[in-house]
Enzyme design. Structure first.
Site, short mmCIF file in Angstrom:
data_model
loop_
_atom_site.label_atom_id
_atom_site.label_comp_id
_atom_site.label_asym_id
_atom_site.label_seq_id
_atom_site.Cartn_x
_atom_site.Cartn_y
_atom_site.Cartn_z
N LYS A 11 0.81 -1.13 0.04
CA LYS A 11 0.03 0.22 0.11
C LYS A 11 0.71 1.24 -0.12
CE LYS A 11 -1.71 2.81 2.84
NZ LYS A 11 -1.84 4.17 2.19
N SER A 69 5.24 6.78 10.59
CA SER A 69 5.36 7.46 11.92
C SER A 69 5.41 6.41 12.98
CB SER A 69 4.37 8.39 12.21
OG SER A 69 3.08 7.65 12.18
N THR A 70 6.10 6.91 14.23
CA THR A 70 6.08 6.02 15.35
C THR A 70 4.72 5.74 15.81
OG1 THR A 70 8.31 6.55 15.71
CG2 THR A 70 7.06 5.70 17.53
N GLU A 92 10.14 0.32 10.45
CA GLU A 92 10.97 1.41 10.28
C GLU A 92 10.28 3.06 10.55
OE1 GLU A 92 12.80 4.40 8.97
OE2 GLU A 92 12.74 3.84 7.07
N CYS A 101 13.09 10.29 7.30
CA CYS A 101 13.20 9.81 8.62
C CYS A 101 14.68 10.04 9.32
CB CYS A 101 12.83 8.32 8.39
SG CYS A 101 13.69 7.37 7.33
N GLU A 103 10.00 14.97 16.16
CA GLU A 103 10.17 14.82 14.86
C GLU A 103 9.46 15.95 14.11
OE1 GLU A 103 9.07 11.21 12.82
OE2 GLU A 103 10.84 11.31 11.56
P1 NDP Z 1 2.00 7.64 8.59
O1 NDP Z 1 2.59 6.71 9.78
O2 NDP Z 1 0.71 8.23 8.93
O3 NDP Z 1 1.73 6.93 7.10
C1 NDP Z 1 2.48 5.90 6.81
C2 NDP Z 1 1.84 4.80 5.97
O4 NDP Z 1 0.94 4.18 6.80
C3 NDP Z 1 1.14 5.64 4.87
O5 NDP Z 1 0.82 4.54 3.70
C4 NDP Z 1 -0.28 5.45 5.71
O6 NDP Z 1 -1.57 5.71 4.74
C5 NDP Z 1 -0.43 4.32 6.21
N1 NDP Z 1 -1.37 4.35 7.59
C6 NDP Z 1 -1.77 5.58 8.12
N2 NDP Z 1 -2.44 4.91 9.38
C7 NDP Z 1 -2.68 3.57 9.31
C8 NDP Z 1 -3.08 2.58 10.05
N3 NDP Z 1 -3.96 2.96 11.10
N4 NDP Z 1 -2.96 1.32 9.74
C9 NDP Z 1 -1.93 1.15 8.51
N5 NDP Z 1 -1.40 1.90 7.96
C10 NDP Z 1 -1.72 3.01 7.96
O7 NDP Z 1 2.80 8.94 8.31
P2 NDP Z 1 2.18 10.27 7.68
O8 NDP Z 1 2.21 9.85 6.26
O9 NDP Z 1 0.95 10.49 7.87
O10 NDP Z 1 3.06 11.39 8.19
C11 NDP Z 1 2.73 11.57 9.52
C12 NDP Z 1 4.09 11.77 10.23
O11 NDP Z 1 4.89 10.65 10.37
C13 NDP Z 1 5.06 12.80 9.40
O12 NDP Z 1 4.84 13.82 9.91
C14 NDP Z 1 6.32 12.52 10.06
O13 NDP Z 1 6.56 13.05 11.45
C15 NDP Z 1 6.12 10.90 10.03
N6 NDP Z 1 6.67 9.94 9.07
C16 NDP Z 1 7.89 9.24 9.02
C17 NDP Z 1 8.50 8.64 8.11
C18 NDP Z 1 9.67 7.88 8.19
O14 NDP Z 1 10.25 7.26 7.46
N7 NDP Z 1 10.09 7.56 9.43
C19 NDP Z 1 7.74 8.66 6.74
C20 NDP Z 1 6.55 9.33 6.66
C21 NDP Z 1 6.20 10.10 7.79
P3 NDP Z 1 -1.94 7.19 4.19
O15 NDP Z 1 -0.46 7.85 3.73
O16 NDP Z 1 -2.60 6.93 2.77
O17 NDP Z 1 -2.92 7.57 5.28
#
Ligand code: NDP
Length: 770
Positions: free
Chosen positions: A190, A242-243, A263, A297, A391
């Site tokens: 996804k 995100s964490t 990760e 990240c 972050e």
């Molecule tokens: P998320 O952790 O929300 O999203 C990462 C992935 O998980 C996306 O594909 C998202 O879908 C999906 N997702 C969201 N909610 C769920 C759930 N309950 N169960 C399963 N999958 C889910 O990160 P965001 O993109 O919303 O970013 C938010 C914050 O996260 C950022 O501001 C940043 O701080 C951090 N982040 C960290 C990253 C890293 O590599 N460490 C990468 C990206 C973000 P969808 O995007 O379609 O909602």
């Protein structure tokens, strides 16, 4: 403008990349995109609008996949998996190789689409994201080829659900799909709602490359689609993001038997010592925090600068910031592109404007209207300030100073995260002393953001667990071919409570190298199968766990050499061998069997084996395609607790202890509840050895009472659940408190798996050359 003026001012014009190739690709599909299942695209729906963040224009409509559509994709992956695995490594290698070739052929389309969809500068998508993604498929084609010979004792996990974020859409896809396919898994991936476009092109390439239907499936949608994938009938979830969402996924998969790699986020330190090459360190910092608008990240988002050079460094940094160009991501002369979405922009603004600490400097460079944010530096912060800890995930650098190397390490590690770290010094001795002390999965010395498919990437603490890339990354997509028998829990024997002798024979707990009364003061009577009272074992509780973990964290075992660890383990083995008869009798009395002598011998053997491994389970120097050494160092995972199996009361105690000590970890052993007396006898052996206080602690009592507290303990990095599924579930249900690793053990003779479970790879990158 004359050439002379250009040389004087060093000004340059725009160099826009043609976007039509990507827009045509979308138009050819009617502007609507849907999931890719069983080798074909399903009709797209206009549920979600995919927009170009730089302009706000809609690029395409996207299906928001329902739970049923996710299940259908998983069914397709499930049906395809046996044949894909049976096809064999070399056949899979051909497909991965074909994919790499096709991606290379369509590199321009992929790069333009990535920049349109995500807002990242085309220079980055063209020169970093896409080439690295391609390299991942080439590299893993090799791993598929070699699997039958090099990994003959491992098999695929089955169907992998993979969820990726929006910051490196195609690269994260490659990091997930390439190793999974190489090892014989099929996948349902996804992509993030904001950035699905290159995954759609990739799906198209899968059809062209001859990927069998069902081997790669892509479901589009938002967080609800991701949640449906987590709940679906998959064997593994691999997540980057995100964490907070990682924590939800860890909770959702607890007790499901699904394997998990996470990760997650970071707040990575960027340490500059006073002898550093300042200009290089500033250029490195531009890459560390303004690459991909800081939406990385592992971004070096926390500058720790030696006090003596801080003012000069900050001034020179501001001058450099003012020269960064912000604007159209498709312009090849742009340094900083668009933020991925207005929601993310709002989050960045709220975090920065919501803090009054420190002094904020925005780069004095034109910022276009729309989804853009200027490179920002916030100085004079305290290590505990919110912006030093949280972050921001945007182009915002926070800074503080240090005076000594020890203080730099302390501030660097003062975070809940542990993903990456960068350090700059011209003193190689200092660099090599500091790098191992930094709590991070990746350390860059005099460089930053170096990645390669051959070198593992991943975090520790709340940055997650598992590695992506290299041999270590394959562990996360394969399992030992020899299945592990499910341990059965044995009910304790009962009898009459009358004491055989007048002397109180209640054993104690063993905590911090001392015999300790249990906090609750209670004990339980232990009987033989014939109901004879054999002794009393203490009942440990939450506070005993707390004391044991405190002792573990202070023990320093991880700092001693492998040679010394080996000597101590050999000595324990010798002492146990010297008392073999006593232990054998005890085992026979508790179990009513006559296999005690054999079990003691096996325990002695396993101690010798892990003593032998203590200085031989080595790291590697990775073969990366650049002028750099990438050292894969094996580090202990940290404080471990083990719920020991009932099957072999002594061997089940000694095996996790020996494996943990061999790899430099401390361990708290929760002994078999029905047969604890082998454990309480064993601490006399430990008392006679040189094991430092806290390196091994022994608790007794009902494991079901201890398991949830082990799961919740913030100081434990790992729990080894060796006594069966119900207790594993109890630990997993609380493990997301600090993103704890939970491991269910391996066959007794599968030493490599035990040693792997005790270690995690830290990759230290050291570039060389002038
Ligand atoms: P998320 O952790 O929300 O999203 C990462 C992935 O998980 C996306 O594909 C998202 O879908 C999906 N997702 C969201 N909610 C769920 C759930 N309950 N169960 C399963 N999958 C889910 O990160 P965001 O993109 O919303 O970013 C938010 C914050 O996260 C950022 O501001 C940043 O701080 C951090 N982040 C960290 C990253 C890293 O590599 N460490 C990468 C990206 C973000 P969808 O995007 O379609 O909602």
């Amino acid at each position: 403008m004359s050439i002379e003026t250009i040389f004087d001012t060093m000004e340059y014009g725009t160099a826009p990349e043609d976007r039509s190739i990507a827009l045509q690709w979308i138009a050819d599909r009617g502007g609507l995109l849907g999931p890719y299942v069983n080798g074909a695209f399903c009709p797209g729906r206009d549920d979600l609008a995919i927009c170009n963040p730089a302009t706000g224009e809609k690029l395409a409509g996207l299906s928001l996949c329902t739970e049923d559509e996710v299940k259908e994709a998983v069914r397709s992956a499930r049906a395809a998996q046996p044949d894909w695995q049976e096809a064999g490594g070399p056949a899979r290698a051909r497909v991965l190789y074909a994919l790499a070739r096709l991606m290379q052929k369509h590199a321009r389309l992929l790069a333009v689409m990535e920049s349109l969809d995500n807002g990242k500068p085309i220079r980055e998508s063209r020169d970093i994201d896409i080439p690295l993604a391609i390299r991942h498929f080439y590299h893993h084609a090799g791993h598929a080829q070699l699997m039958p010979s090099a990994l003959s004792d491992r098999v695929a996990l089955g169907v992998c659900g993979q969820i990726i974020p929006w910051n490196f859409p195609l690269l994260m896809l490659a990091w997930k799909i390439a190793p999974a396919l190489a090892m014989g898994n099929t996948v349902v991936l996804k992509p993030a709602e904001y950035t699905p476009m290159t995954a759609m092109i990739f799906a198209d390439l899968c059809s062209q490359a001859g990927v069998p239907p069902g081997v790669v499936n892509i479901v589009t949608g938002d967080g609800s689609t991701g949640a449906a994938l987590v709940d679906a009938n998959v064997d593994k979830i691999a997540f980057t993001g995100s964490t907070s969402v990682g924590r939800q996924i860890q909770d959702a998969t607890a007790g499901s038997g699904k394997s998990l790699t996470l990760e997650l986020g970071g707040k990575s330190p960027y340490i500059v010592f006073d002898d550093a090459d300042i200009d290089s360190a500033i250029e490195g910092l531009v890459d560390a925090i303004w690459f991909n608008q800081g939406q990385v990240c592992c971004a070096g988002s926390r500058l720790l600068i030696h006090e003596a050079i801080a003012d000069d460094f900050h001034n020179r940094l501001k001058t450099r910031m003012d020269k960064l160009r912000i604007g159209d991501p498709l312009d090849k002369s742009i340094d900083v592109g668009a933020i991925v979405d207005p929601i993310q922009l709002r989050q960045i603004r709220e975090l920065v404007e919501g803090s009054t600490a420190g002094q904020t400097y925005h780069a004095q460079t034109p910022v276009p209207e729309g989804c853009f944010y200027p490179p920002t530096l916030i100085t004079g912060l305290h290590p505990a300030d919110r912006l030093m800890q949280e972050e921001i995930f945007g182009p915002v650098l926070v800074s503080t100073t240090f005076r000594t190397p020890a203080e730099a390490v302390e501030i660097a590690n003062n975070t809940k995260y542990g993903l990456a770290a960068t350090l700059w010094t011209e003193n190689i001795n200092l660099a090599l002393e500091i790098a191992p002390k930094l709590v991070a999965g990746v350390v860059w010395v005099n460089a930053t953001n170096l990645f390669d498919a051959a070198a593992g990437f991943g975090g520790t603490r709340e940055s997650g667990f598992g590695r992506e890339g290299g041999w270590e990354g394959l562990q996360a997509y394969s399992k030992p071919s020899k299945p592990l028998a499910e341990p059965t829990q044995i009910t304790a024997f009962t009898g009459q409570g009358a004491a055989a002798e007048d002397i109180d024979r209640t054993a104690k707990l063993f905590i911090g190298r001392k015999q300790a009364r249990p906090d609750g003061g209670y004990s339980q009577a232990i009987f033989s199968p014939k109901g004879k009272l054999l002794g009393h074992a203490p009942i440990a509780n939450r506070k005993d766990i707390r004391n044991a973990v405190q002792a573990q964290l202070a023990c320093g075992w991880g700092k001693i050499t492998g040679h010394l660890r080996a000597q101590i383990l050999y000595y324990i083995a010798e002492n146990l061998a010297a008392q073999a008869n006593r232990f054998a009798e005890r085992l026979d009395a508790m179990t009513g069997l006559s296999a005690g002598a054999e079990e003691v011998q096996a325990a002695v053997d396993i101690l010798f084996t892990y003593a032998a491994w203590a200085d031989k389970f080595e790291g590697q120097a990775k073969s990366v395609p650049m002028r750099a050494v990438a050292l894969a160092m094996r580090e202990p995972v940290g404080a471990i607790a083990a719920l020991c199996s009932d099957q072999n009361p002594l061997l089940g105690l000694v095996t996790p202890m020996a494996a943990a000590l061999s790899t430099g970890n401390s361990i708290t052993l929760c002994a078999s509840a029905p047969f604890p007396l082998a454990a309480t006898d064993f601490y006399h052996i430990l008392e006679a050895s040189d094991v430092p206080a806290g390196a091994v602690n022994i608790l007794t009592g009902p494991q079901a009472d201890l398991a949830p507290h082990l799961g919740a303990h913030m100081g434990l990095e790992t729990v080894w659940c060796l006594s069966g599924a119900p207790l594993t579930e109890a630990v997993q249900a609380r493990a997301s408190s600090n993103i704890k690793r939970v491991w269910q053990g391996a066959a007794q003779d599968d030493h490599a798996s035990w040693l792997e479970a005790g270690t995690e790879i830290k990759t230290i990158w050291i570039p060389y050359g002038e």
